[in-house]
Design a protein around this motif. Structure first.
Motif, PDB file in Angstrom:
ATOM      1  N   LYS A  61       0.834  -1.210   0.000  1.00 49.67           N
ATOM      2  CA  LYS A  61       0.000   0.000   0.000  1.00 49.67           C
ATOM      3  C   LYS A  61       0.865   1.255   0.000  1.00 49.67           C
ATOM      4  O   LYS A  61       0.613   2.197  -0.752  1.00 49.67           O
ATOM      5  N   ARG A  62       1.900   1.275   0.836  1.00 49.03           N
ATOM      6  CA  ARG A  62       2.764   2.462   0.906  1.00 49.03           C
ATOM      7  C   ARG A  62       3.522   2.686  -0.391  1.00 49.03           C
ATOM      8  O   ARG A  62       3.687   3.817  -0.835  1.00 49.03           O
ATOM      9  N   VAL A  64       2.535   1.703  -3.428  1.00 47.55           N
ATOM     10  CA  VAL A  64       1.550   2.136  -4.423  1.00 47.55           C
ATOM     11  C   VAL A  64       1.144   3.580  -4.177  1.00 47.55           C
ATOM     12  O   VAL A  64       1.077   4.387  -5.109  1.00 47.55           O
ATOM     13  N   ASP A  65       0.877   3.933  -2.912  1.00 47.55           N
ATOM     14  CA  ASP A  65       0.490   5.316  -2.589  1.00 47.55           C
ATOM     15  C   ASP A  65       1.569   6.296  -3.009  1.00 47.55           C
ATOM     16  O   ASP A  65       1.277   7.373  -3.536  1.00 47.55           O
ATOM     17  N   HIS A  66       2.830   5.934  -2.814  1.00 47.49           N
ATOM     18  CA  HIS A  66       3.930   6.829  -3.200  1.00 47.49           C
ATOM     19  C   HIS A  66       4.009   6.999  -4.712  1.00 47.49           C
ATOM     20  O   HIS A  66       4.199   8.087  -5.219  1.00 47.49           O
ATOM     21  N   ARG A  67       3.834   5.902  -5.433  1.00 47.50           N
ATOM     22  CA  ARG A  67       3.966   5.951  -6.899  1.00 47.50           C
ATOM     23  C   ARG A  67       2.783   6.638  -7.565  1.00 47.50           C
ATOM     24  O   ARG A  67       2.898   7.076  -8.700  1.00 47.50           O
ATOM     25  N   THR A  68       1.654   6.716  -6.880  1.00 44.49           N
ATOM     26  CA  THR A  68       0.478   7.337  -7.503  1.00 44.49           C
ATOM     27  C   THR A  68       0.261   8.776  -7.036  1.00 44.49           C
ATOM     28  O   THR A  68      -0.672   9.429  -7.464  1.00 44.49           O
ATOM     29  N   SER A  69       1.140   9.253  -6.159  1.00 47.47           N
ATOM     30  CA  SER A  69       0.962  10.631  -5.684  1.00 47.47           C
ATOM     31  C   SER A  69       1.770  11.606  -6.494  1.00 47.47           C
ATOM     32  O   SER A  69       2.554  11.302  -7.292  1.00 47.47           O
TER      33      SER A  69
END
Length: 69
Positions: A61-62, A64-69
């Motif tokens: 999750k972390r 993915v969250d970093h790559r999509t922000s």
């Protein structure tokens, strides 16, 4: 799967059964920073046997969250 992914230069393939990979994935922030040297922008990350990671769901999750922000 490795034979398919091994031919693609934009995929970082990690086998999470390996102790060195699990150690690398202890800190999502450090992993993201270091992995960027191996993974081109827009590339894909493939985690084989991700269930071996401590708190695999939170780690993914972390990342993915970093790559999509």
């Amino acid at each position: 799967m490795w034979s398919v992914l091994g031919e693609k230069p934009d995929v970082l393939y990690l086998n999470c059964e390996e102790a060195v990979v699990r150690a690398w994935c202890k800190s999502p922030a450090a992993f993201i920073e270091e992995a960027s040297a191996f993974l081109p922008e827009g590339g894909s990350l493939f985690l084989e046997e991700a269930q071996w990671l401590d708190e695999a769901g939170l780690f993914i999750k972390r990342v993915v969250d970093h790559r999509t922000s």
